[in-house]
Write an enzyme that holds these catalytic residues in place. Structure first.
Site, PDB file in Angstrom:
ATOM      1  N   ARG A 134      22.410   7.579  92.799  1.00  0.00           N
ATOM      2  CA  ARG A 134      23.221   7.260  93.541  1.00  0.00           C
ATOM      3  C   ARG A 134      24.453   6.509  92.579  1.00  0.00           C
ATOM      4  O   ARG A 134      24.345   5.874  91.498  1.00  0.00           O
ATOM      5  CB  ARG A 134      22.362   6.628  94.232  1.00  0.00           C
ATOM      6  N   ASP A 164      18.062   1.237 100.965  1.00  0.00           N
ATOM      7  CA  ASP A 164      17.349   2.279 100.002  1.00  0.00           C
ATOM      8  C   ASP A 164      15.893   2.667 100.218  1.00  0.00           C
ATOM      9  O   ASP A 164      15.562   2.718 102.092  1.00  0.00           O
ATOM     10  CB  ASP A 164      16.770   0.314  98.459  1.00  0.00           C
TER      11      ASP A 164
HETATM   12  C1  LIG Z   1      17.888  10.722  97.036  1.00  0.00           C
HETATM   13  C2  LIG Z   1      17.773   9.882  95.179  1.00  0.00           C
HETATM   14  C3  LIG Z   1      17.967   9.047  95.549  1.00  0.00           C
HETATM   15  C4  LIG Z   1      17.735   8.169  93.876  1.00  0.00           C
HETATM   16  N1  LIG Z   1      18.991   7.260  93.851  1.00  0.00           N
HETATM   17  C5  LIG Z   1      17.944   6.697  92.715  1.00  0.00           C
HETATM   18  C6  LIG Z   1      19.077   5.735  91.554  1.00  0.00           C
HETATM   19  O1  LIG Z   1      19.848   5.635  92.291  1.00  0.00           O
HETATM   20  N2  LIG Z   1      18.808   5.801  90.121  1.00  0.00           N
HETATM   21  C7  LIG Z   1      17.950   5.615  89.720  1.00  0.00           C
HETATM   22  O2  LIG Z   1      17.302   5.558  88.972  1.00  0.00           O
HETATM   23  N3  LIG Z   1      16.749   7.048  91.231  1.00  0.00           N
HETATM   24  C8  LIG Z   1      17.704   7.216  91.864  1.00  0.00           C
HETATM   25  N4  LIG Z   1      16.572   7.861  92.511  1.00  0.00           N
HETATM   26  C9  LIG Z   1      15.412   9.080  91.410  1.00  0.00           C
HETATM   27  C10 LIG Z   1      15.493   9.397  90.045  1.00  0.00           C
HETATM   28  O3  LIG Z   1      16.131  10.652  91.167  1.00  0.00           O
HETATM   29  C11 LIG Z   1      14.440  10.339  89.458  1.00  0.00           C
HETATM   30  O4  LIG Z   1      13.119   9.039  89.340  1.00  0.00           O
HETATM   31  C12 LIG Z   1      14.435  11.211  88.336  1.00  0.00           C
HETATM   32  O5  LIG Z   1      13.439  11.917  88.220  1.00  0.00           O
HETATM   33  C13 LIG Z   1      15.898  10.417  87.491  1.00  0.00           C
HETATM   34  O6  LIG Z   1      15.927  11.784  86.688  1.00  0.00           O
HETATM   35  P1  LIG Z   1      16.123  11.168  85.183  1.00  0.00           P
HETATM   36  O7  LIG Z   1      13.880  11.679  85.133  1.00  0.00           O
HETATM   37  O8  LIG Z   1      16.098  12.519  84.028  1.00  0.00           O
HETATM   38  O9  LIG Z   1      15.717   9.454  84.491  1.00  0.00           O
HETATM   39  C14 LIG Z   1      16.167   9.332  93.643  1.00  0.00           C
HETATM   40  C15 LIG Z   1      15.850   9.847  93.573  1.00  0.00           C
HETATM   41  C16 LIG Z   1      16.079  10.774  94.862  1.00  0.00           C
HETATM   42  C17 LIG Z   1      15.885  11.742  95.731  1.00  0.00           C
END
Ligand SMILES: Cc1cc2nc3c(=O)[nH]c(=O)nc-3n(C[C@H](O)[C@H](O)[C@H](O)COP(=O)(O)O)c2cc1C
Length: 492
Positions: free
Chosen positions: A182, A291
């Site tokens: 986000r 959240d």
């Molecule tokens: C709608 C939604 C919002 C998310 N917001 C966040 C966030 O604000 N910060 C975060 O670190 N992960 C957030 N996540 C989880 C990450 O997208 C998820 O852990 C993803 O695997 C992160 O990618 P990475 O592994 O490449 O870091 C969110 C997931 C969803 C579905």
């Protein structure tokens, strides 16, 4: 067929009866959120929504529609990934991971296309007429306040971009990462980036800070639905999400060079915010934010993103989501990950039969796992393995059950688990990293975990009483009652 972009996906959803258009003017401040929340809480996730006349904070009308709840049902998640069942993607991955040496030329030939699947659809570079760059806003023309970025909950720190693909690059390997993090709007050209410390974008940022270099960032909205999903998938850091999206789509993702930095962005996106993070700058206060947990995340310090350009289509559609008390749209994105990653879990922990993260557990709070138990202590082995794997390491409670338990049914899993445990013997605490969103751990992102061994206990595990069987009616009686059912006058 997976749609190539958001507008095609919306058409697909509309044809499938999965989309409701809201033609009335509705404010981006809380109103869209309240309407979407009611839909997400409806049976089967309610419809996807397209708000055609969003009203901005000051009362002005937005120049583009807002789409929300696009992935918020099993059906829509399947449509997004072009499958009948989410396990079909897992089946493709299982095939890739079955590395039995081929016997004879027939098997060798059959294996070639399978191996090619892995590398067949790398992202494709495009230039020239790039849809997401039909309009380019720079300098004084940049105004995040003119976009229909929603405020989700009353105590939120501000408007939030909630369904982005945040694109960064590993300065060492050059491998791209795409994460769904986000992003809070702070000013007309400044954002706060909420990549949590366990996530890949944050690791890139730490590396750039160590080098003392400014970090290019691109935030894409829209594009094909598989790419949007891939941003939320916990892939290992060295796998490019757009390569994975290509595998899901069986078609490459088209990428174009960003206008003001050298990252590549999805050409079919609706809009891209380009900018940079300067690791030398002080962090900014981000949050609070309503959240995934259903509670507010407290405000904390995160890096600021300076916007250098906003590029978009001529007629963009702004996609978003809300998170909050489950069930919400994000449950279905997480559920897709659960199903798609099962073969990968089984690859390293082969005794795993199935697993499930029920909606009220918000992914990291509760994991049910069923195993094919072959030796004493195996439930503990499985828990320890899971606590050592990627984002599964954040799991707070893991319950391990025998293979005959349907862990996808939380009622059944709890029923069996609570019958099978002697709490003092079968529950153990461990320590480890804790999800950033957990508000109860003794320290920020550090605390305890609970493992519950709810498998049948063996003599070697010190259990020398008899273990009872499940109550199940015999087939003959069932069939007799089936035949007489119509005559009984009972309506169920
Ligand atoms: C709608 C939604 C919002 C998310 N917001 C966040 C966030 O604000 N910060 C975060 O670190 N992960 C957030 N996540 C989880 C990450 O997208 C998820 O852990 C993803 O695997 C992160 O990618 P990475 O592994 O490449 O870091 C969110 C997931 C969803 C579905």
């Amino acid at each position: 067929m997976i749609a190539d972009n958001l507008r095609d996906f919306l058409t697909q959803l509309e044809r499938a009866g999965e989309l409701a258009r809201v033609e009335r003017s509705v404010s981006v401040v809380l109103e869209i959120s309240e309407i979407a929340d009611r839909c997400m809480k409806a049976p089967r996730g309610g419809p996807a929504l397209l708000f055609t006349k969003p009203g901005l904070a000051g009362g002005r009308s937005a120049s583009m529609p807002v789409a929300i709840n696009l992935f918020g049902s099993y059906r829509r998640m399947c449509l997004a990934l072009g499958v009948e069942r989410l396990d079909d993607v897992g089946a493709r991955i299982t095939e890739l991971l079955t590395l039995k040496p081929p016997e004879g030329w027939r098997e060798k030939l059959a294996m070639l296309p399978r191996l090619a699947e892995l590398t067949k659809y790398p992202p494709r570079a495009v230039s020239g007429d790039v849809p997401c760059q039909h309009v380019v806003l720079k300098g004084g023309d940049i105004d995040l306040g003119s976009l229909p970025i929603i405020t989700c909950w009353p105590e939120d720190g501000g408007p939030y971009i909630t369904l982005p693909q945040v694109i960064t690059r590993d300065p060492r390997s050059g491998v791209r990462n795409v994460g769904m993090y986000r992003v809070q709007v702070l000013e007309r050209d400044r954002l706060a980036m909420h990549w949590q410390r366990h996530k890949v974008g944050a690791a890139h940022w730490r590396d750039m800070a160590a080098r003392g270099e400014k970090m290019p960032v691109a935030i894409a909205m829209g594009g094909d639905p598989a790419s949007i999903y891939a941003a939320s998938a916990p892939l290992p850091p060295n796998i490019d999400e757009y390569l994975f999206a290509g595998f899901l789509r069986r078609k490459p993702v088209a990428l174009a060079k960003a206008v003001t930095n050298d990252l590549q962005v999805p050409a079919e996106a609706e809009m891209v915010i380009e900018g940079y993070v300067d690791p030398a700058e002080p962090l900014v206060l981000e949050g609070p934010f309503g959240d995934h947990t259903g509670f507010y995340s407290l405000a904390d310090y995160y890096p600021a993103v300076h916007v250098t350009a906003i590029t978009m289509r001529g007629d963009p559609i702004y996609p978003t989501t809300i998170v909050g008390r489950p069930p919400m749209e994000d449950y279905y994105l997480g559920h897709a990950t659960e199903r798609i990653f099962l073969p990968l879990l089984k690859f390293t922990v082969p005794e795993i039969v199935d697993y499930h993260m029920p909606a009220p557990g918000i992914f990291h709070n509760l994991v049910f796992v069923s195993i094919d138990k072959q030796f004493p202590g195996q439930a503990w082995k499985v828990m320890n393995a899971l606590w050592g794997m990627g984002l599964m390491s954040l799991a707070k409670v893991i319950v391990v059950l025998d293979k005959d338990v349907n862990v996808r049914d939380p009622d059944e899993a709890w029923w069996v688990a609570l019958n099978h445990i002697d709490p003092e013997r079968d529950i153990r605490f461990s320590m480890g990293p804790i999800d950033v969103l957990d508000h109860s751990s003794r320290a920020f992102t550090y605390g305890s975990k609970m493992g519950i061994d709810a498998t049948t206990k063996w003599k070697e595990e010190g259990f020398d009483r008899e273990w009872p069987g499940r109550i199940v009616m015999d087939e003959e009686t069932k069939q007799r009652v089936d035949r007489m059912w119509g005559e009984l006058g009972i309506r169920l």
